[in-house]
Write a protein that holds these residues in place. Structure first.
Motif, PDB file in Angstrom:
ATOM      1  N   ALA A   1     -10.413   6.122 -13.898  1.00 42.15           N
ATOM      2  CA  ALA A   1     -11.637   5.343 -14.056  1.00 42.15           C
ATOM      3  C   ALA A   1     -12.871   6.150 -13.679  1.00 42.15           C
ATOM      4  O   ALA A   1     -13.915   6.066 -14.344  1.00 42.15           O
ATOM      5  N   MET A   2     -12.772   6.949 -12.624  1.00 38.70           N
ATOM      6  CA  MET A   2     -13.923   7.754 -12.201  1.00 38.70           C
ATOM      7  C   MET A   2     -14.260   8.838 -13.218  1.00 38.70           C
ATOM      8  O   MET A   2     -15.399   9.304 -13.278  1.00 38.70           O
ATOM      9  N   ASP A   3     -13.276   9.212 -14.017  1.00 37.27           N
ATOM     10  CA  ASP A   3     -13.524  10.183 -15.085  1.00 37.27           C
ATOM     11  C   ASP A   3     -13.812   9.515 -16.425  1.00 37.27           C
ATOM     12  O   ASP A   3     -13.809  10.163 -17.469  1.00 37.27           O
ATOM     13  N   GLY A   4     -14.036   8.193 -16.404  1.00 33.83           N
ATOM     14  CA  GLY A   4     -14.505   7.504 -17.599  1.00 33.83           C
ATOM     15  C   GLY A   4     -13.474   6.755 -18.394  1.00 33.83           C
ATOM     16  O   GLY A   4     -13.812   6.133 -19.412  1.00 33.83           O
ATOM     17  N   ALA A   5     -12.201   6.795 -17.981  1.00 35.12           N
ATOM     18  CA  ALA A   5     -11.168   6.078 -18.734  1.00 35.12           C
ATOM     19  C   ALA A   5     -11.234   4.590 -18.419  1.00 35.12           C
ATOM     20  O   ALA A   5     -11.761   4.180 -17.380  1.00 35.12           O
ATOM     21  N   GLY A   6     -10.674   3.800 -19.316  1.00 32.86           N
ATOM     22  CA  GLY A   6     -10.644   2.362 -19.077  1.00 32.86           C
ATOM     23  C   GLY A   6      -9.796   1.642 -20.095  1.00 32.86           C
ATOM     24  O   GLY A   6      -9.897   1.920 -21.287  1.00 32.86           O
ATOM     25  N   ASP A   7      -8.932   0.750 -19.626  1.00 34.75           N
ATOM     26  CA  ASP A   7      -8.152  -0.091 -20.517  1.00 34.75           C
ATOM     27  C   ASP A   7      -7.996  -1.451 -19.841  1.00 34.75           C
ATOM     28  O   ASP A   7      -8.678  -1.756 -18.847  1.00 34.75           O
ATOM     29  N   ALA A   8      -7.107  -2.275 -20.359  1.00 35.49           N
ATOM     30  CA  ALA A   8      -6.958  -3.626 -19.815  1.00 35.49           C
ATOM     31  C   ALA A   8      -6.499  -3.620 -18.367  1.00 35.49           C
ATOM     32  O   ALA A   8      -6.908  -4.477 -17.575  1.00 35.49           O
ATOM     33  N   LEU A   9      -5.649  -2.652 -17.985  1.00 37.31           N
ATOM     34  CA  LEU A   9      -5.184  -2.581 -16.603  1.00 37.31           C
ATOM     35  C   LEU A   9      -6.323  -2.204 -15.674  1.00 37.31           C
ATOM     36  O   LEU A   9      -6.495  -2.809 -14.603  1.00 37.31           O
ATOM     37  N   HIS A  10      -7.105  -1.208 -16.037  1.00 38.22           N
ATOM     38  CA  HIS A  10      -8.274  -0.850 -15.225  1.00 38.22           C
ATOM     39  C   HIS A  10      -9.206  -2.049 -15.070  1.00 38.22           C
ATOM     40  O   HIS A  10      -9.714  -2.320 -13.978  1.00 38.22           O
ATOM     41  N   ALA A  11      -9.414  -2.772 -16.151  1.00 39.72           N
ATOM     42  CA  ALA A  11     -10.332  -3.920 -16.112  1.00 39.72           C
ATOM     43  C   ALA A  11      -9.816  -5.013 -15.196  1.00 39.72           C
ATOM     44  O   ALA A  11     -10.586  -5.649 -14.472  1.00 39.72           O
ATOM     45  N   ALA A  12      -8.500  -5.245 -15.188  1.00 41.28           N
ATOM     46  CA  ALA A  12      -7.929  -6.297 -14.347  1.00 41.28           C
ATOM     47  C   ALA A  12      -8.072  -5.983 -12.863  1.00 41.28           C
ATOM     48  O   ALA A  12      -8.206  -6.902 -12.032  1.00 41.28           O
ATOM     49  N   LEU A  13      -8.047  -4.703 -12.502  1.00 42.55           N
ATOM     50  CA  LEU A  13      -8.120  -4.304 -11.108  1.00 42.55           C
ATOM     51  C   LEU A  13      -9.546  -4.045 -10.631  1.00 42.55           C
ATOM     52  O   LEU A  13      -9.794  -3.915  -9.424  1.00 42.55           O
ATOM     53  N   ALA A  14     -10.498  -3.980 -11.537  1.00 43.07           N
ATOM     54  CA  ALA A  14     -11.871  -3.619 -11.195  1.00 43.07           C
ATOM     55  C   ALA A  14     -12.506  -4.667 -10.285  1.00 43.07           C
ATOM     56  O   ALA A  14     -12.280  -5.866 -10.440  1.00 43.07           O
ATOM     57  N   PRO A  15     -13.310  -4.229  -9.324  1.00 48.24           N
ATOM     58  CA  PRO A  15     -14.010  -5.189  -8.458  1.00 48.24           C
ATOM     59  C   PRO A  15     -14.820  -6.217  -9.229  1.00 48.24           C
ATOM     60  O   PRO A  15     -14.872  -7.381  -8.841  1.00 48.24           O
ATOM     61  N   ALA A  16     -15.435  -5.813 -10.328  1.00 49.08           N
ATOM     62  CA  ALA A  16     -16.258  -6.752 -11.101  1.00 49.08           C
ATOM     63  C   ALA A  16     -15.455  -7.935 -11.609  1.00 49.08           C
ATOM     64  O   ALA A  16     -15.999  -9.024 -11.824  1.00 49.08           O
TER      65      ALA A  16
ATOM     66  N   GLY B   1       0.812  -1.217   0.000  1.00 40.43           N
ATOM     67  CA  GLY B   1       0.000   0.000   0.000  1.00 40.43           C
ATOM     68  C   GLY B   1       0.843   1.263   0.000  1.00 40.43           C
ATOM     69  O   GLY B   1       0.521   2.237  -0.682  1.00 40.43           O
ATOM     70  N   PHE B   2       1.910   1.275   0.777  1.00 40.96           N
ATOM     71  CA  PHE B   2       2.795   2.439   0.820  1.00 40.96           C
ATOM     72  C   PHE B   2       3.460   2.650  -0.531  1.00 40.96           C
ATOM     73  O   PHE B   2       3.616   3.776  -0.997  1.00 40.96           O
ATOM     74  N   THR B   3       3.850   1.558  -1.183  1.00 38.17           N
ATOM     75  CA  THR B   3       4.482   1.631  -2.506  1.00 38.17           C
ATOM     76  C   THR B   3       3.515   2.107  -3.563  1.00 38.17           C
ATOM     77  O   THR B   3       3.834   2.995  -4.373  1.00 38.17           O
ATOM     78  N   LEU B   4       2.309   1.533  -3.587  1.00 35.61           N
ATOM     79  CA  LEU B   4       1.409   1.682  -4.740  1.00 35.61           C
ATOM     80  C   LEU B   4       0.317   2.718  -4.538  1.00 35.61           C
ATOM     81  O   LEU B   4      -0.496   2.922  -5.452  1.00 35.61           O
ATOM     82  N   GLY B   5       0.279   3.398  -3.387  1.00 39.36           N
ATOM     83  CA  GLY B   5      -0.787   4.365  -3.161  1.00 39.36           C
ATOM     84  C   GLY B   5      -0.978   5.363  -4.298  1.00 39.36           C
ATOM     85  O   GLY B   5      -2.069   5.467  -4.870  1.00 39.36           O
ATOM     86  N   PRO B   6       0.063   6.121  -4.681  1.00 44.28           N
ATOM     87  CA  PRO B   6      -0.128   7.088  -5.769  1.00 44.28           C
ATOM     88  C   PRO B   6      -0.457   6.447  -7.122  1.00 44.28           C
ATOM     89  O   PRO B   6      -1.169   7.045  -7.935  1.00 44.28           O
ATOM     90  N   THR B   7       0.021   5.233  -7.351  1.00 46.43           N
ATOM     91  CA  THR B   7      -0.212   4.578  -8.643  1.00 46.43           C
ATOM     92  C   THR B   7      -1.662   4.155  -8.787  1.00 46.43           C
ATOM     93  O   THR B   7      -2.323   4.472  -9.788  1.00 46.43           O
ATOM     94  N   THR B   8      -2.195   3.431  -7.806  1.00 42.34           N
ATOM     95  CA  THR B   8      -3.594   3.022  -7.932  1.00 42.34           C
ATOM     96  C   THR B   8      -4.532   4.213  -7.768  1.00 42.34           C
ATOM     97  O   THR B   8      -5.644   4.207  -8.319  1.00 42.34           O
ATOM     98  N   ALA B   9      -4.081   5.258  -7.059  1.00 42.71           N
ATOM     99  CA  ALA B   9      -4.892   6.472  -6.975  1.00 42.71           C
ATOM    100  C   ALA B   9      -5.079   7.103  -8.350  1.00 42.71           C
ATOM    101  O   ALA B   9      -6.190   7.515  -8.721  1.00 42.71           O
TER     102      ALA B   9
END
Length: 410
Positions: A392-407, A378-386
């Motif tokens: 994503a909240m502004d509508g972007a999406g690619d394969a990386l977003h899809a892999a991390l998505a709760p769905a 979490g300390f390492t990746l906080g700014p990256t996943t943020a």
């Protein structure tokens, strides 16, 4: 521009608030405590660019037997802990199969490879350069066979992900780190990771930057989060605070919060401990003592020892046996000095059985988002996943977003 509530003020939550703010949103950051007081304070303080693959569950029968018999200090357990986490541990076991772990690593490496780049502008803007060293991290070995095995793994990381490393003999490494009092069997140095002399202070500095840029930080309990006709609200010290959307960044408590909204997330909750020591000498960089499962890092408060994982229920009383065992185990390499009174701490790492953080929209809950489940990083990746969540909240999406998505993970 939307008003957004970010719930949880650790490194992940503070970074999320900053990323959304940078994209023009009005953000309120809420937590029951001041920023950086939980696991973001208690970790080993390393921004781990070398951690291209997440930690899998051991699968070799001999390794499992050693853990079961309590012969290893990197992971300890209790029957109640294993029982309470059994469904998540089963999924973790399956996800740790070599082919599945390789697929996860291909995604995970895309996160860690940009971790220092994503921290860098926040370190500069928050005036935190004095907290950061760029000397890398090392793995130190007494066992020659294990050293050879990890040298092969370092070569794999270099070939698969471009992770740089250098192998040292024991005597060579002692010249690099003269605070060592004997020669180990060998060491592997990963030079591209950064270390922080006070991880809680860095999180606080990021939070101060968020406020300087116009953000609001309030003390509030996640249990008061509610859906409203127009979005979400939380009870602040001066009344109700409303937003069009809410983001849960509560680390190990995110799973509990999500149950209120109909979503059950199996989690492996790994407790970790640390203590500080008044050591007579300092080290240039943090290192993992692989034989004893502890990380040693010279920090502002003293030499910090951080333990591996204890698989116990969250309400289990503190039992810093891993610290005591680590103290005994490192004594041939390091002069710890006396343990500093009152420096003992423990917290919980939020690990998902699929080993990827969960970043995106909560299924079936319009306007509710999550950014959690980073395990040891979490300390390492906080700014990256943020940054990924804000996209994503502004509508972007690619394969990386899809892999991390709760769905994709529930």
């Amino acid at each position: 521009m939307a008003e957004i509530l970010v719930i949880g003020a650790g490194m992940v939550g503070v970074s999320t608030a900053l990323a959304l703010q940078e994209r023009g949103h009005a953000v309120t950051l809420a937590d029951r405590r001041a920023p950086g007081q939980e696991t973001s304070h208690g970790n080993a303080g390393v921004i781990q660019a070398e951690a291209a693959e997440p930690y899998p569950m051991p699968r070799a029968p001999l390794d499992l037997l050693r853990h079961a018999l309590g012969q290893r200090n990197d992971v300890t357990w209790s029957l109640s802990g294993i029982a309470s986490m059994a469904p998540a541990l089963w999924r973790y076991w399956r996800a740790s199969a070599p082919d599945r772990h390789a697929r996860v690593g291909a995604v995970y490496a895309r996160l860690t490879s940009r971790a220092t780049d994503d921290h860098a502008p926040l370190i500069a803007a928050s005036g935190s350069e004095n907290l950061v060293a760029r000397q890398g991290i090392a793995l130190v070995f007494r066992n020659a066979a294990k050293f050879d095995q990890e040298c092969r793994n370092a070569a794999h990381l270099a070939g698969a992900y471009g992770v740089r490393s250098r192998v040292y003999s024991g005597s060579e490494w002692r010249r690099e780190e003269p605070a060592l009092q004997s020669d180990p069997a060998g060491a592997i140095h990963f030079p591209d990771s950064w270390s922080v002399s006070d991880p809680g202070a860095l999180t606080l500095a990021y939070a101060a930057l968020f406020e300087q840029r116009g953000g609001r930080i309030v003390i509030a309990d996640a249990e008061t989060l509610k859906r409203t006709a127009s979005g979400w609200s939380i009870e602040g010290p001066e009344g109700v605070i409303s937003g069009a959307a809410a983001v849960l960044c509560l680390g190990p408590w995110t799973g509990v919060a999500l149950r209120r909204f109909g979503l059950r997330i199996p989690m492996v909750l790994k407790r970790g401990y640390h203590a500080h020591y008044d050591a007579p000498l300092t080290f240039r960089r943090p290192f993992l003592d692989t034989d004893n499962g502890v990380v040693l890092a010279s920090m502002r408060a003293g030499l910090r020892m951080t333990t591996g994982a204890a698989l116990v229920p969250p309400d289990t009383p503190a039992n810093p046996a891993q610290l005591a065992r680590g103290e005994r185990g490192v004594s041939d390499l390091v002069t710890l000095g006396p343990r500093i009174t009152g420096s003992e701490w423990f917290g919980t790492r939020p690990c998902l059985p699929g080993m990827l953080p969960m970043v995106g929209a909560v299924p079936g809950q319009s306007g509710l988002w999550v950014n959690f489940g980073h395990g040891h990083q979490g300390f390492t990746l906080g700014p990256t996943t943020a940054a990924l969540l804000a996209e994503a909240m502004d509508g972007a999406g690619d394969a990386l977003h899809a892999a991390l998505a709760p769905a994709a993970q529930v």
